[in-house]
Design a protein around this motif. Sequence first.
Motif, PDB file in Angstrom:
ATOM      1  N   UNK A 132       0.819  -1.206   0.000  1.00  0.00           N
ATOM      2  CA  UNK A 132       0.000   0.000   0.000  1.00  0.00           C
ATOM      3  C   UNK A 132       0.853   1.256   0.000  1.00  0.00           C
ATOM      4  N   UNK A 133       2.166   1.087  -0.026  1.00  0.00           N
ATOM      5  CA  UNK A 133       3.080   2.232  -0.048  1.00  0.00           C
ATOM      6  C   UNK A 133       4.424   1.769  -0.586  1.00  0.00           C
ATOM      7  N   UNK A 134       5.207   2.727  -1.104  1.00  0.00           N
ATOM      8  CA  UNK A 134       6.571   2.457  -1.587  1.00  0.00           C
ATOM      9  C   UNK A 134       6.601   1.294  -2.567  1.00  0.00           C
ATOM     10  N   UNK A 135       5.618   1.248  -3.485  1.00  0.00           N
ATOM     11  CA  UNK A 135       5.479   0.089  -4.376  1.00  0.00           C
ATOM     12  C   UNK A 135       6.696  -0.119  -5.274  1.00  0.00           C
ATOM     13  N   UNK A 195      10.126   2.566   9.366  1.00  0.00           N
ATOM     14  CA  UNK A 195      11.243   3.327   8.811  1.00  0.00           C
ATOM     15  C   UNK A 195      10.770   4.731   8.444  1.00  0.00           C
ATOM     16  N   UNK A 196      11.291   5.771   9.121  1.00  0.00           N
ATOM     17  CA  UNK A 196      10.919   7.133   8.747  1.00  0.00           C
ATOM     18  C   UNK A 196      11.555   7.534   7.426  1.00  0.00           C
ATOM     19  N   UNK A 197      10.804   8.277   6.632  1.00  0.00           N
ATOM     20  CA  UNK A 197      11.298   8.729   5.336  1.00  0.00           C
ATOM     21  C   UNK A 197      10.991  10.211   5.177  1.00  0.00           C
ATOM     22  N   UNK A 198      12.016  10.997   4.938  1.00  0.00           N
ATOM     23  CA  UNK A 198      11.850  12.429   4.747  1.00  0.00           C
ATOM     24  C   UNK A 198      11.154  12.708   3.420  1.00  0.00           C
ATOM     25  N   UNK A 199      10.370  13.775   3.391  1.00  0.00           N
ATOM     26  CA  UNK A 199       9.691  14.192   2.172  1.00  0.00           C
ATOM     27  C   UNK A 199      10.217  15.560   1.752  1.00  0.00           C
ATOM     28  N   UNK A 200      10.656  15.639   0.505  1.00  0.00           N
ATOM     29  CA  UNK A 200      11.203  16.882  -0.050  1.00  0.00           C
ATOM     30  C   UNK A 200      10.164  17.570  -0.932  1.00  0.00           C
ATOM     31  N   UNK A 230      12.036  10.508   0.106  1.00  0.00           N
ATOM     32  CA  UNK A 230      13.496  10.500   0.054  1.00  0.00           C
ATOM     33  C   UNK A 230      14.076   9.378  -0.791  1.00  0.00           C
ATOM     34  N   UNK A 231      13.506   8.151  -0.680  1.00  0.00           N
ATOM     35  CA  UNK A 231      14.108   7.042  -1.430  1.00  0.00           C
ATOM     36  C   UNK A 231      13.101   6.053  -2.010  1.00  0.00           C
ATOM     37  N   UNK A 232      11.876   6.020  -1.514  1.00  0.00           N
ATOM     38  CA  UNK A 232      10.950   4.946  -1.895  1.00  0.00           C
ATOM     39  C   UNK A 232      10.419   5.074  -3.318  1.00  0.00           C
ATOM     40  N   UNK A 233      10.531   6.263  -3.933  1.00  0.00           N
ATOM     41  CA  UNK A 233      10.134   6.396  -5.333  1.00  0.00           C
ATOM     42  C   UNK A 233      11.327   6.243  -6.272  1.00  0.00           C
TER      43      UNK A 233
END
Length: 298
Positions: A98-101, A154-159, A235-238
């Motif tokens: 449902x996320x970071x596919x 896992x926290x992920x920063x959003x830019x 930050x990295x999942x896309x």
Amino acid sequence: MELTHLKYFLEVAKNEHVTKSARNLCIVQPALTQAIHKLEDELGVPLFKTQGRNIKLTECGSFFYKALKPLYEDIEALPKRLRAMANKENKTLNLNVLAASAFVTDAVIQYKQIDPDLQINLIQSLETTLYDVSVRTCENYDATPAPDEEVFVCPEKIYLAVPNSAQYKKMTSASLADFKNTNFIGLYGTKALGYICKEFCKRVGFDLNVTFVSDNSNVVKDAVAGGIGVGFWPEFSWGKMDHRKVRLLDITDAEFKRDIIVTLRRNKQDNSRAEKFFAFLTNVLKKEASKRGRLHKR
């Protein structure tokens, strides 16, 4: 009726000979005869009749034999079928994404090289609980896992992704409040992340205006690069932002991040394969987080 007595009846009915049947069953003849009599008493009808020196099935016995034989064969086959089912279940991993596919898909491709026999069923459902591992997201995860669950967060920063134009070329950070009248570009299918972004914008003081949505992250990059609008970029999942015409800016209004939550459900007799995949996926996330100095938690 005892299964043993049913087994004895089927053998005698097949042979119509008590001595031969007792020998095939590896029991003494009196014990076999007693078991048949007990079965007849329970059913309330005679199953055999004497015909000369031999025995024959009665009409009721013949009916009972024809009806019982396939049922008993199904019962005998059950343990083997159950073992086959368990073996198939242990070779199958239900993965609810449902996320970071894109990130998870890459991890699945890598893991298939380690365990090529593992069948991974990809699911995308908010309602289902029929999964072994799930990947979802929220702004701040603070729930208590169920007793049969293990959770990695896992926290992920959003830019903020902006065009690498003269307007933004020297910027490394920005206040989101300055973009309240700007068109935003989004990635289709990221409802949870979209909700997180909308709520963050509301706290900053404006309603997020998404004017263009694509189902491809590369199209989102190109749209931002072309000046169609700006967008949020995890930050990295896309994937890596390797587009030279796009800049990623730190958002200064407040810490802007999301939590990627990976959940393992121990709902099988053998959870070893699901546990190994869970360990692999969380390890990949840990490596990504450590590259960026992010802490992970359980």
